[in-house]
Design a protein around this motif. Structure first.
Motif, PDB file in Angstrom:
ATOM      1  N   ALA A  70       0.829  -1.209   0.000  1.00  0.00           N
ATOM      2  CA  ALA A  70       0.000   0.000   0.000  1.00  0.00           C
ATOM      3  C   ALA A  70       0.862   1.256   0.000  1.00  0.00           C
ATOM      4  CB  ALA A  70      -0.932  -0.012   1.209  1.00  0.00           C
ATOM      5  N   GLU A  71       2.009   1.185   0.698  1.00  0.00           N
ATOM      6  CA  GLU A  71       2.922   2.325   0.758  1.00  0.00           C
ATOM      7  C   GLU A  71       3.448   2.654  -0.656  1.00  0.00           C
ATOM      8  OE1 GLU A  71       5.883   3.542   4.424  1.00  0.00           O
ATOM      9  OE2 GLU A  71       6.209   1.620   3.432  1.00  0.00           O
ATOM     10  N   ARG A  72       3.803   1.601  -1.396  1.00  0.00           N
ATOM     11  CA  ARG A  72       4.302   1.812  -2.766  1.00  0.00           C
ATOM     12  C   ARG A  72       3.200   2.350  -3.676  1.00  0.00           C
ATOM     13  NH1 ARG A  72       6.665  -3.262  -1.750  1.00  0.00           N
ATOM     14  NH2 ARG A  72       5.116  -4.288  -3.088  1.00  0.00           N
ATOM     15  N   LEU A  73       1.989   1.777  -3.525  1.00  0.00           N
ATOM     16  CA  LEU A  73       0.868   2.204  -4.370  1.00  0.00           C
ATOM     17  C   LEU A  73       0.467   3.643  -4.074  1.00  0.00           C
ATOM     18  CD1 LEU A  73      -1.323  -1.041  -4.253  1.00  0.00           C
ATOM     19  CD2 LEU A  73      -0.016  -0.184  -6.214  1.00  0.00           C
ATOM     20  N   LEU A  74       0.543   4.039  -2.806  1.00  0.00           N
ATOM     21  CA  LEU A  74       0.201   5.420  -2.437  1.00  0.00           C
ATOM     22  C   LEU A  74       1.226   6.376  -3.047  1.00  0.00           C
ATOM     23  CD1 LEU A  74      -1.682   7.286  -0.731  1.00  0.00           C
ATOM     24  CD2 LEU A  74       0.033   7.123   1.073  1.00  0.00           C
ATOM     25  N   ALA A  75       2.504   5.976  -3.010  1.00  0.00           N
ATOM     26  CA  ALA A  75       3.565   6.825  -3.582  1.00  0.00           C
ATOM     27  C   ALA A  75       3.324   7.039  -5.082  1.00  0.00           C
ATOM     28  CB  ALA A  75       4.928   6.182  -3.333  1.00  0.00           C
ATOM     29  N   GLU A  82      -7.138   7.048   2.350  1.00  0.00           N
ATOM     30  CA  GLU A  82      -8.004   6.324   3.289  1.00  0.00           C
ATOM     31  C   GLU A  82      -7.685   4.822   3.275  1.00  0.00           C
ATOM     32  OE1 GLU A  82     -12.749   5.599   4.264  1.00  0.00           O
ATOM     33  OE2 GLU A  82     -12.168   6.682   2.455  1.00  0.00           O
ATOM     34  N   LEU A  83      -7.519   4.251   2.091  1.00  0.00           N
ATOM     35  CA  LEU A  83      -7.211   2.825   1.974  1.00  0.00           C
ATOM     36  C   LEU A  83      -5.827   2.522   2.574  1.00  0.00           C
ATOM     37  CD1 LEU A  83      -8.152   0.091   0.958  1.00  0.00           C
ATOM     38  CD2 LEU A  83      -7.148   0.620  -1.267  1.00  0.00           C
ATOM     39  N   PHE A  84      -4.884   3.444   2.333  1.00  0.00           N
ATOM     40  CA  PHE A  84      -3.553   3.272   2.926  1.00  0.00           C
ATOM     41  C   PHE A  84      -3.623   3.306   4.459  1.00  0.00           C
ATOM     42  CE2 PHE A  84       0.148   5.383   4.836  1.00  0.00           C
ATOM     43  CZ  PHE A  84       1.118   4.420   4.571  1.00  0.00           C
ATOM     44  N   ASP A  85      -4.413   4.263   5.005  1.00  0.00           N
ATOM     45  CA  ASP A  85      -4.558   4.382   6.467  1.00  0.00           C
ATOM     46  C   ASP A  85      -5.163   3.115   7.060  1.00  0.00           C
ATOM     47  OD1 ASP A  85      -3.468   6.879   6.370  1.00  0.00           O
ATOM     48  OD2 ASP A  85      -5.389   7.955   6.480  1.00  0.00           O
ATOM     49  N   ASP A  86      -6.157   2.541   6.358  1.00  0.00           N
ATOM     50  CA  ASP A  86      -6.778   1.292   6.839  1.00  0.00           C
ATOM     51  C   ASP A  86      -5.750   0.160   6.886  1.00  0.00           C
ATOM     52  OD1 ASP A  86      -9.168   2.571   7.079  1.00  0.00           O
ATOM     53  OD2 ASP A  86     -10.045   1.768   5.225  1.00  0.00           O
ATOM     54  N   THR A  87      -4.905   0.083   5.877  1.00  0.00           N
ATOM     55  CA  THR A  87      -3.871  -0.962   5.812  1.00  0.00           C
ATOM     56  C   THR A  87      -2.844  -0.775   6.930  1.00  0.00           C
ATOM     57  OG1 THR A  87      -4.111  -0.877   3.407  1.00  0.00           O
ATOM     58  CG2 THR A  87      -2.270  -2.130   4.253  1.00  0.00           C
ATOM     59  N   LYS A  88      -2.499   0.488   7.204  1.00  0.00           N
ATOM     60  CA  LYS A  88      -1.557   0.787   8.273  1.00  0.00           C
ATOM     61  C   LYS A  88      -2.143   0.408   9.635  1.00  0.00           C
ATOM     62  CE  LYS A  88       1.289   4.487  10.225  1.00  0.00           C
ATOM     63  NZ  LYS A  88       1.613   5.919  10.213  1.00  0.00           N
ATOM     64  N   THR A  89      -3.435   0.714   9.824  1.00  0.00           N
ATOM     65  CA  THR A  89      -4.118   0.373  11.083  1.00  0.00           C
ATOM     66  C   THR A  89      -4.149  -1.146  11.289  1.00  0.00           C
ATOM     67  OG1 THR A  89      -5.505   2.350  10.943  1.00  0.00           O
ATOM     68  CG2 THR A  89      -6.274   0.579  12.375  1.00  0.00           C
ATOM     69  N   ALA A  90      -4.429  -1.882  10.217  1.00  0.00           N
ATOM     70  CA  ALA A  90      -4.461  -3.348  10.292  1.00  0.00           C
ATOM     71  C   ALA A  90      -3.089  -3.895  10.685  1.00  0.00           C
ATOM     72  CB  ALA A  90      -4.892  -3.935   8.951  1.00  0.00           C
ATOM     73  N   PHE A  91      -2.032  -3.260  10.187  1.00  0.00           N
ATOM     74  CA  PHE A  91      -0.659  -3.670  10.506  1.00  0.00           C
ATOM     75  C   PHE A  91      -0.369  -3.437  11.996  1.00  0.00           C
ATOM     76  CE2 PHE A  91       4.004  -2.329  10.312  1.00  0.00           C
ATOM     77  CZ  PHE A  91       4.470  -3.631  10.428  1.00  0.00           C
ATOM     78  N   GLU A  92      -0.772  -2.255  12.518  1.00  0.00           N
ATOM     79  CA  GLU A  92      -0.558  -1.943  13.938  1.00  0.00           C
ATOM     80  C   GLU A  92      -1.348  -2.892  14.840  1.00  0.00           C
ATOM     81  OE1 GLU A  92       1.607   0.128  15.133  1.00  0.00           O
ATOM     82  OE2 GLU A  92       2.228   0.917  13.186  1.00  0.00           O
ATOM     83  N   LEU A  93      -2.598  -3.192  14.431  1.00  0.00           N
ATOM     84  CA  LEU A  93      -3.435  -4.115  15.217  1.00  0.00           C
ATOM     85  C   LEU A  93      -2.818  -5.516  15.255  1.00  0.00           C
ATOM     86  CD1 LEU A  93      -7.025  -3.042  14.075  1.00  0.00           C
ATOM     87  CD2 LEU A  93      -6.031  -2.753  16.354  1.00  0.00           C
ATOM     88  N   ALA A  94      -2.228  -5.932  14.134  1.00  0.00           N
ATOM     89  CA  ALA A  94      -1.591  -7.251  14.068  1.00  0.00           C
ATOM     90  C   ALA A  94      -0.387  -7.309  15.023  1.00  0.00           C
ATOM     91  CB  ALA A  94      -1.162  -7.560  12.641  1.00  0.00           C
ATOM     92  N   LYS A  95       0.363  -6.199  15.114  1.00  0.00           N
ATOM     93  CA  LYS A  95       1.507  -6.149  16.047  1.00  0.00           C
ATOM     94  C   LYS A  95       1.017  -6.230  17.496  1.00  0.00           C
ATOM     95  CE  LYS A  95       3.751  -2.435  14.431  1.00  0.00           C
ATOM     96  NZ  LYS A  95       4.819  -1.428  14.260  1.00  0.00           N
ATOM     97  N   ASN A  96      -0.072  -5.506  17.787  1.00  0.00           N
ATOM     98  CA  ASN A  96      -0.645  -5.534  19.141  1.00  0.00           C
ATOM     99  C   ASN A  96      -1.139  -6.932  19.504  1.00  0.00           C
ATOM    100  OD1 ASN A  96      -0.135  -2.827  19.386  1.00  0.00           O
ATOM    101  ND2 ASN A  96      -2.234  -2.163  18.979  1.00  0.00           N
TER     102      ASN A  96
END
Length: 224
Positions: A70-75, A82-96
């Protein structure tokens, strides 16, 4: 005459007695097993925790890949913020989620270490009010836990004496004294004055001072 070191042995957690290899009068060394609680349920929880950790690791790896893509696609402006933010949130939740699973495992492993209770010092078993298979409560509860054993070091004893006020001036701390034991005819034991109370008390209508006498390397015939 009482032991200098006496401990009421209670489990820290609730459970059922699975092993109880000691009985009244047994002499045990420091670190020897006194009793063991049934740990089948905790072992099952540990296995579930390990499975949960593996699952969390896989989910985190997937979330990381999605986030980096998502980071590459956003660049390249191919996806929305919004889609990038959702992907980032999912990544943080997975770490938690992985952190939480690892903490849960640590708690269970800590509880597993408390299923085995070992002798705190070289000691003799004085009482054993609990039997094999009996359910016991942990010391963290309201009642303070079930007493499984009482153990004491019988090589070191103390006498809590009441010394007449007329005799106290003859006593001093670290003084060697001779003790005769009424129950064992002809036996004389050497003791050491450990403490003398600073204030008098009345016991059996006699005014005197509490004194603590330490007996070391006691003859085995002398018992609490």
């Amino acid at each position: 005459i009482s032991p200098a070191e006496q401990v009421s042995v209670r489990p820290e957690i609730n459970g059922k007695i699975e092993e109880l290899p000691v009985d009244l009068g047994d002499v045990v060394k420091k670190g020897d097993l006194l009793f063991k609680l049934d740990d089948k349920e905790l072992q099952q929880q540990r296995a579930s925790n390990l499975t949960a950790i593996e699952r969390s690791k896989l989910e985190l790896e997937k979330a990381r890949r999605d986030y980096e893509r998502a980071e590459r696609l956003l660049a390249e402006k191919l996806i929305s913020q919004e889609l990038f933010d959702d992907t980032k949130t999912a990544f943080e939740l997975a770490k938690n989620s992985l952190d939480r699973s690892q903490r849960d495992l640590a708690i269970i492993e800590e509880r597993l270490t408390k299923t085995e209770v070992r002798a705190p010092f070289d000691c003799t078993v004085l009482t054993r009010p609990i039997s094999m298979g009996q359910a016991v409560s942990g010391s963290g509860g309201v009642s303070g836990g079930s007493e499984v054993l009482t153990v004491a070091d019988l090589n070191s004893m103390v006498i809590n004496a009441h010394v007449n006020q007329a005799d106290v001036p003859r006593l001093k701390v670290n003084q060697t004294v001779e003790v005769s034991v009424e129950a064992v005819a002809g036996l004389s034991v050497t003791g050491l004055v450990e403490r003398i109370a600073p204030q008098a008390t009345i016991k059996n209508n006699i005014k005197g001072f509490a004194a603590r006498i330490l007996l070391e390397n006691v003859d085995p015939r002398v018992r609490p």
